[in-house]
Design a protein around this motif. Structure first.
Motif, mmCIF file in Angstrom:
data_model
loop_
_atom_site.group_PDB
_atom_site.id
_atom_site.type_symbol
_atom_site.label_atom_id
_atom_site.label_comp_id
_atom_site.label_asym_id
_atom_site.label_seq_id
_atom_site.Cartn_x
_atom_site.Cartn_y
_atom_site.Cartn_z
ATOM 1 N N GLY A 1 0.689 -1.181 -0.045
ATOM 2 C CA GLY A 1 0.039 0.119 -0.102
ATOM 3 C C GLY A 1 0.868 1.167 -0.087
ATOM 4 N N CYS B 1 -0.223 6.197 3.946
ATOM 5 C CA CYS B 1 -1.496 5.681 4.255
ATOM 6 C C CYS B 1 -2.111 6.618 5.582
ATOM 7 C CB CYS B 1 -1.498 4.307 4.523
ATOM 8 S SG CYS B 1 -0.430 3.797 5.804
ATOM 9 N N GLY C 1 -5.830 2.568 6.475
ATOM 10 C CA GLY C 1 -5.040 1.621 5.656
ATOM 11 C C GLY C 1 -3.975 1.061 6.518
ATOM 12 N N VAL D 1 -3.765 -5.179 -1.482
ATOM 13 C CA VAL D 1 -3.567 -3.663 -1.353
ATOM 14 C C VAL D 1 -4.424 -3.127 -0.518
ATOM 15 C CG1 VAL D 1 -3.079 -1.815 -2.699
ATOM 16 C CG2 VAL D 1 -3.083 -3.954 -3.893
ATOM 17 N N THR D 2 -3.952 -2.534 0.495
ATOM 18 C CA THR D 2 -4.756 -2.182 1.652
ATOM 19 C C THR D 2 -5.226 -0.756 1.473
ATOM 20 O OG1 THR D 2 -2.912 -1.401 3.018
ATOM 21 C CG2 THR D 2 -3.758 -3.848 3.219
ATOM 22 N N GLN D 3 -4.453 0.012 1.177
ATOM 23 C CA GLN D 3 -4.583 1.394 0.621
ATOM 24 C C GLN D 3 -3.665 1.903 -0.440
ATOM 25 O OE1 GLN D 3 -4.642 4.684 3.713
ATOM 26 N NE2 GLN D 3 -6.891 4.893 3.155
ATOM 27 N N ALA E 1 -8.255 -5.897 -2.815
ATOM 28 C CA ALA E 1 -7.955 -4.480 -2.551
ATOM 29 C C ALA E 1 -9.155 -3.915 -1.545
ATOM 30 C CB ALA E 1 -8.285 -3.583 -3.948
ATOM 31 N N ASN F 1 -7.966 6.445 -1.006
ATOM 32 C CA ASN F 1 -8.663 5.146 -1.411
ATOM 33 C C ASN F 1 -8.709 5.339 -2.734
ATOM 34 O OD1 ASN F 1 -8.975 4.530 1.271
ATOM 35 N ND2 ASN F 1 -10.679 6.178 1.567
ATOM 36 N N CYS G 1 -7.164 2.059 -4.884
ATOM 37 C CA CYS G 1 -7.825 0.607 -4.609
ATOM 38 C C CYS G 1 -9.279 0.474 -5.219
ATOM 39 C CB CYS G 1 -7.864 0.294 -3.141
ATOM 40 S SG CYS G 1 -6.238 -0.074 -2.068
ATOM 41 N N ASN G 2 -9.946 1.558 -5.055
ATOM 42 C CA ASN G 2 -11.205 1.655 -5.582
ATOM 43 C C ASN G 2 -11.144 1.377 -7.316
ATOM 44 O OD1 ASN G 2 -12.319 2.176 -3.180
ATOM 45 N ND2 ASN G 2 -12.453 4.383 -3.312
#
Length: 553
Positions: A184, A188, A192, A295-297, A320, A330, A333-334
């Protein structure tokens, strides 16, 4: 022993003409010479019986552009050309005069990088390559080598590392069959950071290996989460040599990773500085080591998206974490979820849908049994992880000696048994591409050039190239997944591996390039203009579909 490896030059000065005998040291020296993935180096390795033979050949050539060049240098040049030609033939390609010219320029660059080593003896080179005994060196022939790294040659357009440098327990790379990468953004927020910590802790507590990049933010949270599990192992992959691990703020984290049985690794010699371009290359190793990538953020242009794209290319599962659409942290990831590149991460505390069943650490050479309850145990009894001391599998510098096990606080580097070079189906991007002057656009001419390109390709390659151009006209350069979907719509079902092989062939022909995970078809009028330009300045070349386009990036 050093005396037997030395020869005397005409001026009476000693020169280590055969200073590299072991496979690990040869691969380390060749990595220093190539300075990254290099198709020409791979071709030379394919044309050599051993890596040490190629290394000695380069050393015999000496410094490029010498005023006096004797019979020894001429013979060495001929042998190097023979290795290159033989390697490209084994690769299934023919070489044109232009290929040989580019190879000579690239090999001169290798020799310049090796110039400082010409004045060293074998012991000094070993010391330099191991950081004075701080680091071990691992080659593909070692039992701890992660086999999933070979996917970089089979499924992608970049070569796998020739060797790996590390500090810590090398068995950590093999303690889990399906490692989990958690990546990520560095910048963050708490959301995240919390997701990265929770997922890594849950995974490590169930025996899974956690892989990340050792950076601030998400990477650090993931590593700390794995360590918080108590006995959890984690691997940090660095963009530069291990003498430049960073950031310094994470020094305590790196010490804890080693102390808890994890490892710090790099594909580059210890003294290499982590330049910005190397971080994107580092991401391919993180993706290759993992079976699943979370992928956290990530922001819109986060480097974590590069890791996710590598994962997509390599056929890894990418997940994600969704986030608020009004927060820029974000966006990345979105977008991954929206474009279908990543699955939606539903929970940070329940990882049953992400990871395989819980297991004890797996050790190289030990069989694993699946219990009826679903837990995995090794056939040997292990002491409680809290009471064990991290160990390293090491060897002395002579590769004929057996593997020895020592405690990690003993700074003895390892050398590993000789391994064969078996890299087939590889393609790599060119290092130098001179932008030609582009002639005025002419749609009729463009179609003629496209038709000419298609006529000199195999049927499958022509089909793939046509599908790329169709996607490119309609909605921009496609990802490999989108390209497969387009081919399926046209009635052509291709596996990921087969598609990547065809893309590699097209890139070697100079018809496409892979950029940020997207497949980009080169402008046909530029291709034709470049070919016309080459014919006016060089001898007639071999057929265009057999020329090798290689180099470094």
């Amino acid at each position: 022993m050093a005396e037997s490896l030395m020869k005397t030059m005409p001026d009476g000065q000693p020169r280590p003409m055969t200073m590299v005998e072991s496979d690990w040291l040869a691969r380390a020296v060749l990595t220093l010479a190539a300075d990254g993935p290099d198709a020409f180096m791979i071709a030379c390795l394919l044309g050599s019986d051993q890596a040490a033979d190629l290394c000695r050949n380069l050393i015999e050539l000496g410094v490029p552009n010498q005023s006096e060049r004797g019979d020894t240098q001429d013979a060495a040049c001929a042998r190097l050309d023979e290795r290159f030609l033989k390697g490209t033939a084994r690769w299934g390609r023919q070489t044109s005069p232009e290929d040989l010219t580019r190879f000579h320029k690239t090999s001169d660059t290798w020799r310049r990088r090796l110039t400082p080593l010409l004045a060293m003896d074998t012991g000094q080179v070993r010391t330099m390559m191991t950081g004075g005994g701080q680091f071990w060196v691992m080659t593909p022939g070692d039992s701890c080598w992660p086999g999933q790294m070979d996917d970089l040659a089979r499924r992608s357009d970049w070569a796998p590392p020739l060797c790996l440098w590390g500090r810590g327990d090398p068995e950590a790379l093999m303690c889990c069959d399906h490692p989990l990468a958690v990546v990520g953004s560095r910048a963050c927020d708490e959301y995240g950071r919390s997701i990265a910590h929770q997922i890594a802790r849950q995974a490590a507590s169930q025996g899974h290996l956690v892989v990340s990049g050792g950076a601030m933010g998400t990477d650090a949270a993931a590593h700390w989460g794995a360590l918080a599990a108590g006995g959890g192992r984690t691997v940090a992959v660095f963009a530069g040599g291990l003498l430049h691990v960073g950031p310094k703020r994470n020094s305590r984290l790196f010490e804890n990773i080693e102390a808890d049985g994890g490892t710090l690794i790099s594909e580059l010699p210890p003294s290499v500085i982590p330049e910005p371009r190397r971080f994107l290359l580092r991401n391919r190793i993180i993706a290759a080591l993992a079976s699943d990538i979370v992928v956290t953020q990530a922001r819109h242009r986060s480097g974590a998206l590069n890791t996710a794209n590598w994962g997509v290319e390599l056929g890894r599962r990418v997940l994600a974490a969704p986030g608020r659409i009004d927060q820029p942290e974000n966006t990345g990831c979105n977008r991954l979820i929206h474009e279908g590149k990543a699955e939606l991460l539903l929970s940070a505390s329940d990882i049953q849908d992400i990871c395989h069943p819980a297991h004890a650490p797996i050790h190289p050479g030990r069989s694993v049994q699946q219990g009826a309850s679903g837990s995995v145990k090794t056939t040997e009894n292990h002491e409680h992880q809290a009471s064990r001391q991290p160990t390293q599998r090491t060897r002395p510098f002579d590769s004929d000696h057996p593997i020895q096990t020592i405690h990690s606080n003993q700074p003895l580097p390892i050398t590993l048994k000789q391994s064969r070079t078996d890299i087939v189906g590889l393609s790599a991007r060119s290092q130098h591409k001179e932008p030609p002057s582009t002639p005025p656009s002419n749609p009729d001419k463009d179609r003629e050039y496209e038709k000419a390109d298609n006529n000199r390709l195999a049927d499958e390659e022509a089909t793939v190239l046509a599908a790329i151009r169709t996607c490119q006209r309609r909605e921009g350069s496609p990802m490999t997944g989108q390209l497969r979907a387009e081919l399926a719509n046209q009635g052509h079902e291709l596996s990921v591996r087969h598609l990547m092989q065809l893309l590699g062939s097209l890139e070697i022909c100079g018809l496409i390039r892979l950029q940020n995970g997207c497949v980009v078809a080169e402008d046909p009028k530029n291709q034709a203009f470049q070919r016309q330009r080459s014919k006016s300045t060089t001898q007639p070349s071999a057929p265009a579909d057999s020329s090798l386009r290689g180099g470094t990036k």
